[in-house]
Design an enzyme around this catalytic site. Structure first.
Site, PDB file in Angstrom:
ATOM      1  CE  LYS A 435      -0.438  -1.130   4.859  1.00  0.00           C
ATOM      2  NZ  LYS A 435       0.069  -2.508   4.670  1.00  0.00           N
ATOM      3  CD  GLU A 457      -9.283  -6.752  -4.198  1.00  0.00           C
ATOM      4  OE1 GLU A 457      -9.549  -5.935  -3.297  1.00  0.00           O
ATOM      5  OE2 GLU A 457      -9.828  -6.731  -5.314  1.00  0.00           O
ATOM      6  CD  GLU A 518       5.136  -4.654  12.827  1.00  0.00           C
ATOM      7  OE1 GLU A 518       6.204  -5.072  13.324  1.00  0.00           O
ATOM      8  OE2 GLU A 518       4.446  -5.323  12.034  1.00  0.00           O
ATOM      9  CE  LYS A 533      -4.271  -1.242   4.887  1.00  0.00           C
ATOM     10  NZ  LYS A 533      -4.693  -1.958   6.109  1.00  0.00           N
TER      11      LYS A 533
END
Length: 755
Positions: A435, A457, A518, A533
């Site tokens: 992304k 996708e 993370e 996104k």
């Protein structure tokens, strides 16, 4: 409704049409023996049919002499001793046997494992019986020889990952394999029987093509493996070996419990085959087997003629060890058509009918063989459980002309950009889940791609097909708005804060321990992941070329328990939303925490799940829900894109348009946005403070809708306010003035309300 359209029927209809129009058709499309049934078998049928007593009802499980002939055949051939009455049953060919066996041994929801590709009845017998089928792809080498170690590793993985109550009860195998013609060794069945005993499942083996073998190969039987009768049954048919396809004669043998179940259900549902057919079948099994060798020799000769003719035409196909057909890889020049379209083209233009490979199962969905060739990694010394060649030099794949598709899963921006750009320039299709790459370089990559397929996708909302839905399914609509929960980490954290009262710092630590966040969580909790996104979706919906730096991005770091309490009290849900919304000739693009009414569909999406609401001017609101991250969700989207490319190459412009449906749209100035707001202000607990707050807000044209006062651990209190609709710039100026006037003791918190 459980049955899809039979793929082979489509070719058969076209074949009949060609013949009806007077065209000659060479028919290779069905394994239908065209030779004579041996004379001694036909003569016995005629002799028996002349006897009056043979024309009544027969025995459903088979006449005693046929059952004994079946048992004797197994003993002669495989040194397997069977009880004719309890371990043998005659069936009307294989299809009837599989359908009845599945009904007899399958409870609703029972799982049967069927390697793929496969003969369709192997799957649908169990589906029609109310069971579930779990497929896994058989891995072959270039010569379509099965990788037995990989087979057992993949099968074991299914059992290791099975959910409670969903452990497979049956495993079906078929060798010589239909359709690939692959064969196995006796040791394969020894391993399978041992695994069946360890994992407690039954094995169903189909050796329909067991007699049709070449070059010294002999088909093994699973029942010859030690202990097989405890866990296995096997099926055979006389259709191919004796040219008796239309007679419908077959049998199942093996485990007493499974054979007993098949015998019992047949006693309720049929009276068995016509007795003269059973008598003739008995003669076939007991008689001279030279006729079987003669039939096999004819198939062997036909294979040589077929392969030589196709090779002379430039289509090289491997020679088989067994079965009456070949499994041919499509010539490279027609791979783009897929097996079904190529089969039609071959029939119409060349008068040759073949069976399309896609009819044999999910791994044939693409219509061409999809083979992983090579992987690029940073550290070659790291141990990885993969069966493909690995390299640490990306040029090895970029310069490999045999590689058609490059899948980029590196992460980052500039390094993957260079790799993808070079791949596209070399004419290789690209699939990416990156992304960040697309947030910064989607438009120049679209220009570079041109007519080369580029799919992504997995870059937005993982397993949810939102890209294809927006780009193709909603292409008739002007998109009025997109609202998405596109970061599972934030959604999980907010869900736990709302439902369980967990503080932000505690849930962040928990999310990191669970692997959702993370070590440096900024990309997720700061809203940047969702923003990337959103920009991708906005390009498809509106043709807007914006970068992350151009839009409003706020995270969830400042949300605390007071904000959660306010949301609950006023029937709101608190979500991190990515929002795209049109307003005349402008498009708002923003990512930030939002209070939304609990009546909204998107408010129901909790935990790590993602959801996207899209409103089109024709269709209204559509809602997309599913896993937004994780290996399986990402793999689902990536593989779907690979299959799309294999099927049709480039079928849609990368960003959904050659020329945007929307024209003249520009990015809105967020300061001009009008919405409602929630404010949390820490103030001194003394008279006059509230009046100052109200005055400053009123001076900025901001009207208070609701107010709650919450005690603080210090001498101050928290004022929790919601406003009526007002401009973003007015809220910003009001908060700035509150700070400058010394009315608030700490940085104010502001959350937008979407209603």
């Amino acid at each position: 409704e459980l049955l899809p359209k039979y793929v082979f029927a489509e070719v058969n209809e076209l074949k009949m049409k060609e013949r009806h129009n007077g065209h000659d058709v060479i028919d290779f499309s069905m394994g239908n023996p065209d030779g004579d049934t041996p004379n001694h078998i036909r003569e016995k049928l005629v002799e028996s049919a002349k006897k009056t007593k043979t024309h009544g009802y027969s025995t459903s499980k088979g006449i005693p002499k046929l059952l004994k002939a079946i048992a004797d055949w197994y003993e002669r051939r495989y040194d397997v001793v069977l009880d004719p009455q309890t371990q043998c049953v005659a069936t009307m060919g294989s299809k009837e046997g599989y359908a009845h066996l599945a009904y007899a041994i399958t409870n609703p929801g029972d799982v049967t494992v069927v390697p793929d590709p496969t003969y369709p009845i192997h799957n649908y017998a169990f589906i029609l019986a109310g069971g579930e089928v779990k497929n896994f792809g058989i891995v072959f080498n270039e010569d379509y020889e099965i990788d037995e170690d990989r087979f057992f590793n993949d099968l074991q993985e299914i059992f290791d990952n099975a959910e409670e109550g969903k452990r497979p009860k049956h495993v079906l195998v078929n060798f010589p394999h239909n359709p690939s013609t692959a064969t196995v060794t006796p040791e394969f069945y020894v391993r399978l029987v041992n695994m069946a005993k360890k994992e407690r499942f039954y094995v169903i083996s189909d050796i329909a093509y067991g007699d049709i073998t070449f070059d010294g190969y002999k088909t093994p039987s699973i029942l010859a493996a030690p202990g097989a009768l405890d866990v296995a049954v096997e099926s055979f048919t006389l259709s191919k070996s004796y040219n008796m396809a239309g007679w419908r004669v077959g049998f199942f043998v093996g485990n007493t419990r499974l054979i007993g179940a098949l015998q019992k259900i047949k006693s309720w549902l049929d009276y068995g085959m016509f007795t003269p057919i059973q008598v003739a079948a008995t003669v076939a099994l007991n008689g001279d087997q030279k006729c079987v060798q003669d039939i096999t020799d004819k198939y062997d000769h036909r294979q040589d003629v077929l392969l030589d003719a196709f090779a002379n035409a430039g289509w090289k196909i491997k020679r088989n060890k067994a079965s009456m057909f070949v499994w041919a890889k499509l010539p490279k020049c027609v791979e783009h058509l897929g097996s079904l379209e190529f089969s039609k083209k071959l029939l119409v233009e060349a008068g040759v009918a073949v069976a399309p490979g896609i009819g044999f199962g999910p791994t044939a969905r693409a219509g061409v063989e999809i083979t992983p060739v090579s992987g690029v990694v940073h550290n070659l010394s790291k141990k990885r459980d993969v069966s493909i060649k690995l390299t640490d030099n990306v040029d090895d794949i970029l310069n490999d002309d045999s590689i058609d598709i490059v899948v980029e899963l590196m992460g980052g921006v500039e390094q993957p950009y260079e790799v993808v750009k070079k791949a596209l320039q070399k004419g290789k299709a690209v699939v990416t889940a990156n992304k960040a790459l697309l947030a910064y370089h989607r438009y120049d990559l679209q220009d570079i791609a041109g007519d080369t397929a580029f799919e992504f996708e997995a870059a937005v909302a993982g397993g949810i097909p939102i890209i294809n839905s927006l780009r193709d399914g909603l292409s008739a609509n002007h998109i009025e708005s997109i609202k998405g929960i596109m970061n599972g980490t934030c959604n999980y954290m907010l869900t736990r804060m709302i439902n369980d009262g967990v503080e932000y710092e505690d849930i962040l630590k928990e999310s990191q321990e669970l692997g959702y966040a993370e070590a440096d969580p900024t990309f997720d909790v700061g809203g940047f992941d969702a923003a990337h996104k959103l920009l991708i979706l906005a390009s498809i919906a509106y043709g807007i070329d914006a970068k992350p730096e151009d839009i409003l991005i706020e995270g969830i770091e400042n949300i605390n328990s007071d904000d959660i309490a306010f949301a609950k009290e006023f029937d709101y849900s608190l979500k991190l939303l990515a929002i795209a919304k049109t307003n005349e000739d402008e498009v708002e693009l923003r990512v930030h925490p939002v209070l939304i009414p609990n009546s909204e569909m998107i408010s129901k999406i909790d935990g790590v799940m993602n959801g996207v609401s899209v409103i089109g001017d024709k269709v209204g609101e559509t809602m997309y829900y599913g896993p937004g991250a994780g290996g399986d969700a990402t793999a689902s989207a990536v593989i779907a894109n690979i299959i799309d490319i294999a099927r049709s190459g480039k079928s849609t412009p990368m960003l959904g348009f050659n020329k945007p449906l929307e024209s003249g749209l520009k990015l809105a100035n967020i300061d001009n946005m009008v919405t409602k707001y929630y404010l949390r202000l820490e103030v001194e607990d003394k008279s006059g403070v509230l009046a100052k707050v109200a005055t400053i807000l009123g001076d900025k044209n901001i009207s208070i809708k609701t107010m709650v006062q919450k005690a603080s651990k210090t001498n101050s209190v928290n004022l929790l306010l919601s406003t009526h609709s007002c401009k973003e710039l007015d809220i910003k100026n009001a908060l700035k003035e509150l700070k400058n006037a010394g009315v608030v003791n700490s940085e104010p918190t502001m959350i937008r309300i979407e209603e």
